[in-house]
Design a protein around this motif. Structure first.
Motif, mmCIF file in Angstrom:
data_model
loop_
_atom_site.group_PDB
_atom_site.id
_atom_site.type_symbol
_atom_site.label_atom_id
_atom_site.label_comp_id
_atom_site.label_asym_id
_atom_site.label_seq_id
_atom_site.Cartn_x
_atom_site.Cartn_y
_atom_site.Cartn_z
ATOM 1 N N ALA A 217 -1.474 15.781 -6.862
ATOM 2 C CA ALA A 217 -0.527 16.698 -6.676
ATOM 3 C C ALA A 217 0.213 16.874 -6.590
ATOM 4 O O ALA A 217 0.449 16.827 -4.458
ATOM 5 N N TRP A 218 1.674 17.060 -6.443
ATOM 6 C CA TRP A 218 3.040 17.566 -5.698
ATOM 7 C C TRP A 218 4.105 18.365 -6.876
ATOM 8 O O TRP A 218 3.181 18.362 -7.462
ATOM 9 N N ALA A 219 4.528 19.244 -5.543
ATOM 10 C CA ALA A 219 4.740 20.120 -6.426
ATOM 11 C C ALA A 219 5.776 20.437 -7.174
ATOM 12 O O ALA A 219 6.422 19.743 -6.754
ATOM 13 N N ASP A 220 5.950 21.759 -7.993
ATOM 14 C CA ASP A 220 7.279 22.005 -8.401
ATOM 15 C C ASP A 220 7.677 23.098 -7.654
ATOM 16 O O ASP A 220 9.228 23.339 -6.897
ATOM 17 N N GLN A 221 7.193 24.380 -7.601
ATOM 18 C CA GLN A 221 7.291 24.754 -6.693
ATOM 19 C C GLN A 221 5.740 25.552 -5.592
ATOM 20 O O GLN A 221 5.339 25.468 -5.458
ATOM 21 N N PHE B 79 3.243 21.130 -0.694
ATOM 22 C CA PHE B 79 3.976 20.233 -1.001
ATOM 23 C C PHE B 79 2.692 19.048 -2.070
ATOM 24 O O PHE B 79 2.953 18.686 -2.829
ATOM 25 N N SER B 80 2.173 19.099 -1.331
ATOM 26 C CA SER B 80 1.193 18.261 -1.811
ATOM 27 C C SER B 80 -0.566 18.463 -1.934
ATOM 28 O O SER B 80 -0.630 18.734 -0.521
ATOM 29 N N HIS B 81 -1.624 17.764 -2.581
ATOM 30 C CA HIS B 81 -3.068 17.924 -2.465
ATOM 31 C C HIS B 81 -3.454 16.933 -3.111
ATOM 32 O O HIS B 81 -3.026 16.460 -3.973
ATOM 33 N N PHE B 82 -4.487 16.362 -2.227
ATOM 34 C CA PHE B 82 -5.052 15.250 -3.273
ATOM 35 C C PHE B 82 -6.059 15.047 -2.665
ATOM 36 O O PHE B 82 -6.544 15.458 -0.699
ATOM 37 N N SER B 83 -7.363 15.603 -3.255
ATOM 38 C CA SER B 83 -8.525 16.609 -2.965
ATOM 39 C C SER B 83 -9.217 16.209 -4.576
ATOM 40 O O SER B 83 -9.076 15.202 -5.606
ATOM 41 N N GLY B 84 -10.712 16.467 -5.040
ATOM 42 C CA GLY B 84 -11.485 16.648 -6.315
ATOM 43 C C GLY B 84 -12.327 17.693 -6.698
ATOM 44 O O GLY B 84 -12.091 19.006 -6.028
ATOM 45 N N ALA C 202 0.722 -0.870 0.160
ATOM 46 C CA ALA C 202 0.481 -0.026 -0.084
ATOM 47 C C ALA C 202 1.160 2.027 0.105
ATOM 48 O O ALA C 202 1.914 1.659 0.566
ATOM 49 N N TYR C 203 0.259 2.060 -0.632
ATOM 50 C CA TYR C 203 1.328 3.403 -0.875
ATOM 51 C C TYR C 203 0.187 4.425 0.006
ATOM 52 O O TYR C 203 -0.876 4.283 -0.870
ATOM 53 N N CYS C 204 0.586 5.381 0.837
ATOM 54 C CA CYS C 204 -0.305 5.983 1.282
ATOM 55 C C CYS C 204 0.184 7.827 1.262
ATOM 56 O O CYS C 204 1.543 7.660 2.082
ATOM 57 N N PHE C 205 -0.614 8.646 1.518
ATOM 58 C CA PHE C 205 -0.946 9.924 0.709
ATOM 59 C C PHE C 205 -1.470 10.536 1.779
ATOM 60 O O PHE C 205 -2.613 10.266 2.165
ATOM 61 N N LYS C 206 -0.980 11.058 2.808
ATOM 62 C CA LYS C 206 -1.542 12.799 3.442
ATOM 63 C C LYS C 206 -1.737 14.338 2.300
ATOM 64 O O LYS C 206 -0.036 14.083 2.005
ATOM 65 N N ASN C 207 -2.268 15.001 2.489
ATOM 66 C CA ASN C 207 -1.921 16.897 2.623
ATOM 67 C C ASN C 207 -0.632 17.413 2.926
ATOM 68 O O ASN C 207 -0.977 17.054 4.131
#
Length: 378
Positions: free
Chosen positions: A355-359, A262-267, A253-258
């Motif tokens: 989404a993960w960040a470039d800047q 740097f990162s955002h997972f939403s809709g 399992a690969y797990c992610f938090k906001n």
């Protein structure tokens, strides 16, 4: 939504590398081009110029263990990636999925914890977890038992951004002991349905290797509510008894938090107009992935070319070569949908994004970064 970040340089934890294959089995080192060195713990490679598999490797399983994101296959033992290096990785392969002569590739790479895992026996299923709470990512190796109402630790700690009570997304795959679909769970979809499964046992998950929508009968159902359960809270992933979540042999399992900046997972919800939704992330994205989840639709990921983000339709659910640029415009603070295509913006369509960040838009000291200064899509 806050925009301050604890990660001033996203290239510490995420980088994309483009390269051209040479078709040689001799070892070649591929070096990242970001501001910081990045030794990948999670590596995703896709041939852009030809049809071939999306291949996934990670440092928890080792550089010789391959999964195919677009397939149901169990884990393969291969010798295509010789090593994960201080700032990139080395290939010893003529395989077209990795290094075909003249073919072009994208390699997405994430830094976690240099392959170091810790055993966690706090839940009903034991796990070996590699985690980086600064970057908000964990890799969880576990052996399932195909029994309902099981609990699995994810290793990610609070605080949670934007009111979330746990990780925002998880990808799960059976890797040993049998084949099976991938499953992707995400918070906005679960919130819409009021949970991760319904009373008929229909799973509320997306499948990265399929174009099914959440709850599509193509996902399968046997009338057992607990079968497909896979939800999350601040400490735990809850699993039903289905073997594609909780299989004997071996699971990953690969797990992610906001993580702010740097990162955002939403809709978002589509409006069916070429002047589509504009999504604020708090950063200029370096990686985007999309999936409509209330109707059948393909997936899409983003490629950076010459330092600029161009959202191509590289589809994880197929082995297709890279398609034409898609209907997404990247901004210094997020992205905007600029098409009425049903893949991205059908009226009433519900879409998930990763989404993960470039800047970051604003640094940890409150100073606008170059993304915040330049603005626009550059």
């Amino acid at each position: 939504m806050g925009v301050f970040t604890a990660i001033n340089d996203p290239s510490v934890y995420f980088q994309q590398l483009l390269y051209t294959g040479n078709g040689s089995a001799s070892s070649r080192s591929l070096v990242n081009e970001g501001n910081s060195n990045l030794k990948p713990d999670w590596l995703w490679i896709k041939c852009r110029s030809a049809a071939d598999n999306h291949v996934i490797l990670d440092s928890s399983r080792g550089n010789t263990k391959q999964l195919k994101l677009n397939g149901t296959d169990a884990e393969d033992t291969v010798s295509h990636v010789a090593s994960f290096n201080t700032d990139g990785f080395s290939l010893t392969s003529t395989d077209q999925a990795y290094n075909g002569n003249g073919q072009t590739y994208v390699a997405y790479q994430w830094k976690i914890n240099d392959g170091t895992e810790a055993a966690n026996t706090s839940k009903s299923i034991n796990a070996d977890i590699q985690v980086n709470n600064t970057a908000g990512i964990s890799i969880i190796r576990y052996v399932g038992n195909e029994t309902g109402s099981q609990t699995l630790p994810h290793g990610l700690s609070a605080p949670w951004w934007n009111g979330a009570d746990g990780p925002s997304s998880v990808f799960i795959k059976r890797r040993i002991g049998g084949t099976g679909d991938w499953h992707a769970c995400q918070s906005p979809m679960a919130n819409y349905y009021g949970g991760w499964g319904d009373d008929s046992g229909v799973p509320r998950t997306m499948m990265p290797n399929q174009n099914y929508y959440a709850g599509d009968s193509g996902n399968g159902t046997n009338g057992n509510t607990a079968r497909y359960r896979a939800d999350m809270d601040a400490t735990t992933i809850y699993l039903g008894h289905d073997s594609t979540y909780n299989g004997t042999g071996g699971m990953i399992a690969y797990c992610f938090k906001n993580v702010p900046g740097f990162s955002h997972f939403s809709g978002y919800v589509g409006n069916g107009n070429a002047d589509g939704p504009e999504i604020f992330l708090g950063f200029k994205p370096g990686f985007l992935m999309f999936k409509r989840w209330n109707q059948a639709a393909g997936w899409a990921t983003m490629v950076m070319e010459d330092g600029e983000p161009i959202v191509y339709k590289v589809r994880p659910d197929t082995n297709d070569a890279q398609g034409n640029p898609s209907a997404i415009s990247v901004t210094s603070s997020g992205f905007k949908v600029v098409s009425s295509s049903s893949d991205y913006n059908a009226a009433g369509g519900r879409y998930a994004y990763w989404a993960w960040a470039d800047q970051p838009l604003v640094t940890s000291t409150g100073v606008p970064s170059m993304a915040g200064i330049t603005g626009g899509s550059g």
